[in-house]
Design an enzyme around this catalytic site. Structure first.
Site, PDB file in Angstrom:
ATOM      1  N   CYS A   1      -1.030   0.789   7.249  1.00 39.55           N
ATOM      2  CA  CYS A   1      -2.541   0.561   7.581  1.00 39.55           C
ATOM      3  C   CYS A   1      -2.980  -0.781   6.824  1.00 39.55           C
ATOM      4  O   CYS A   1      -3.191  -1.836   7.456  1.00 39.55           O
ATOM      5  CB  CYS A   1      -3.549   1.782   7.086  1.00 39.55           C
ATOM      6  SG  CYS A   1      -3.187   3.151   8.059  1.00 39.55           S
ATOM      7  N   ARG A   2      -3.104  -0.538   5.193  1.00 37.41           N
ATOM      8  CA  ARG A   2      -3.667  -1.642   4.400  1.00 37.41           C
ATOM      9  C   ARG A   2      -2.740  -2.810   4.468  1.00 37.41           C
ATOM     10  O   ARG A   2      -3.265  -4.010   4.722  1.00 37.41           O
ATOM     11  CB  ARG A   2      -4.336  -1.294   3.233  1.00 37.41           C
ATOM     12  CG  ARG A   2      -5.300  -0.211   3.528  1.00 37.41           C
ATOM     13  CD  ARG A   2      -5.402   0.758   2.137  1.00 37.41           C
ATOM     14  NE  ARG A   2      -4.358   1.654   1.625  1.00 37.41           N
ATOM     15  CZ  ARG A   2      -4.191   2.257   0.710  1.00 37.41           C
ATOM     16  NH1 ARG A   2      -5.182   2.061  -0.147  1.00 37.41           N
ATOM     17  NH2 ARG A   2      -3.370   3.092   0.594  1.00 37.41           N
ATOM     18  N   SER A   3      -1.542  -2.746   4.096  1.00 40.30           N
ATOM     19  CA  SER A   3      -0.787  -3.885   3.599  1.00 40.30           C
ATOM     20  C   SER A   3      -0.456  -4.754   4.940  1.00 40.30           C
ATOM     21  O   SER A   3      -0.304  -6.061   5.080  1.00 40.30           O
ATOM     22  CB  SER A   3       0.405  -3.518   2.843  1.00 40.30           C
ATOM     23  OG  SER A   3       1.091  -2.406   3.225  1.00 40.30           O
TER      24      SER A   3
ATOM     25  N   ASN B   1       2.395   1.504   4.256  1.00 39.98           N
ATOM     26  CA  ASN B   1       2.841   0.132   4.910  1.00 39.98           C
ATOM     27  C   ASN B   1       2.557   0.299   6.286  1.00 39.98           C
ATOM     28  O   ASN B   1       3.271  -0.151   7.204  1.00 39.98           O
ATOM     29  CB  ASN B   1       4.187  -0.292   4.324  1.00 39.98           C
ATOM     30  CG  ASN B   1       4.542  -1.673   4.911  1.00 39.98           C
ATOM     31  OD1 ASN B   1       5.684  -1.960   5.337  1.00 39.98           O
ATOM     32  ND2 ASN B   1       3.620  -2.571   4.714  1.00 39.98           N
TER      33      ASN B   1
ATOM     34  N   ASP C   1      -7.870   4.005   0.899  1.00 43.85           N
ATOM     35  CA  ASP C   1      -7.086   4.342   2.108  1.00 43.85           C
ATOM     36  C   ASP C   1      -7.658   5.032   3.291  1.00 43.85           C
ATOM     37  O   ASP C   1      -8.421   5.823   3.231  1.00 43.85           O
ATOM     38  CB  ASP C   1      -6.038   5.496   1.476  1.00 43.85           C
ATOM     39  CG  ASP C   1      -5.151   6.251   2.357  1.00 43.85           C
ATOM     40  OD1 ASP C   1      -5.051   6.068   3.584  1.00 43.85           O
ATOM     41  OD2 ASP C   1      -4.138   6.860   1.943  1.00 43.85           O
TER      42      ASP C   1
ATOM     43  N   CYS D   1       0.939  -1.154  -0.025  1.00 36.38           N
ATOM     44  CA  CYS D   1      -0.010  -0.011  -0.135  1.00 36.38           C
ATOM     45  C   CYS D   1       1.050   1.167  -0.005  1.00 36.38           C
ATOM     46  O   CYS D   1       2.015   1.020  -0.300  1.00 36.38           O
ATOM     47  CB  CYS D   1      -0.901   0.008   1.137  1.00 36.38           C
ATOM     48  SG  CYS D   1      -0.135  -0.031   2.657  1.00 36.38           S
TER      49      CYS D   1
HETATM   50  P1  4NP Z   1      -1.693   2.781   4.171  1.00 35.24           P
HETATM   51  O1  4NP Z   1      -2.101   4.172   4.627  1.00 35.24           O
HETATM   52  O2  4NP Z   1      -1.163   3.037   2.577  1.00 35.24           O
HETATM   53  O3  4NP Z   1      -2.937   1.941   4.037  1.00 35.24           O
HETATM   54  O4  4NP Z   1      -0.273   2.481   5.206  1.00 35.24           O
HETATM   55  C1  4NP Z   1      -1.522   5.551   4.571  1.00 35.24           C
HETATM   56  C2  4NP Z   1      -0.652   5.647   5.681  1.00 35.24           C
HETATM   57  C3  4NP Z   1       0.051   6.666   5.558  1.00 35.24           C
HETATM   58  C4  4NP Z   1      -0.187   7.923   4.822  1.00 35.24           C
HETATM   59  C5  4NP Z   1      -1.112   7.810   3.786  1.00 35.24           C
HETATM   60  C6  4NP Z   1      -1.772   6.611   3.731  1.00 35.24           C
HETATM   61  N1  4NP Z   1       0.592   8.955   4.692  1.00 35.24           N
HETATM   62  O5  4NP Z   1       0.276   9.875   4.117  1.00 35.24           O
HETATM   63  O6  4NP Z   1       1.441   9.311   5.550  1.00 35.24           O
END
Ligand code: 4NP
Length: 161
Positions: A16-18, A14, A128, A11
């Protein structure tokens, strides 16, 4: 199955989702007695959160469902495209970033979208949750539980026993 089948979930950050996909898939694979045959990891497109544990909100929502989110964020690296059998992104932007990073044609063919494995087919991507509320984190877990079950079915039916 012959050899170890290696799955990388990807994702943006790294955190939240992955890492949730990693925890859910590890539990499914362990429950199916396949931990010695299938290896699972996760990574992010960006390195903004490198070394961090998953987001505390994601850990809390995942923990309520019995998942242990204890991986550390790391960015995707070129060797991942050679080391893993399948590389699974969560949304359009992850897929296009992965394609841009892919070092060769064989690597491009390893890239898939998480929701391609969904059984319910209610969403075409895993949204997201980072800037949203609790319902976004619950939706991520719902979508990932469904798609990880579909992924395990696909792997089990396409590999030799
Ligand atoms: P992820 O979520 O891609 O599911 O881990 C996010 C985590 C951090 C950010 C965006 C999405 N960020 O902008 O820091």
């Amino acid at each position: 199955m012959k050899g170890k089948y290696k799955i990388l979930f990807v994702c943006l950050g790294n955190i939240c989702r992955s890492p949730s996909a990693e925890a859910i898939m590890k539990k499914l694979v362990s429950d199916a007695g396949l931990s010695d045959r299938i290896e699972i990891d996760s990574a992010g497109i960006h390195s903004y959160h490198e070394g961090e544990l998953p987001d505390s909100r994601m850990r809390m929502h995942g923990g309520r469902r019995g998942y242990k989110l204890d991986s550390r964020s790391r960015p995707v690296k070129t060797s991942d495209f050679f080391d893993f059998d399948v590389i699974i992104g969560m949304d359009d932007s992850n897929i296009s970033d992965l394609k841009r990073k892919a070092p060769d044609v064989a690597s491009l063919e390893k890239i898939h979208r998480m929701t391609d494995f969904s059984r319910k087919k209610l969403h075409d991507h895993v949204p997201d949750p980072y800037y949203g509320g609790a319902s976004g984190f619950e939706l991520v877990l719902d979508l990932l539980e469904d798609a990880c079950a579909g992924l395990l079915d696909t792997i089990s039916s396409t590999r030799d026993n």
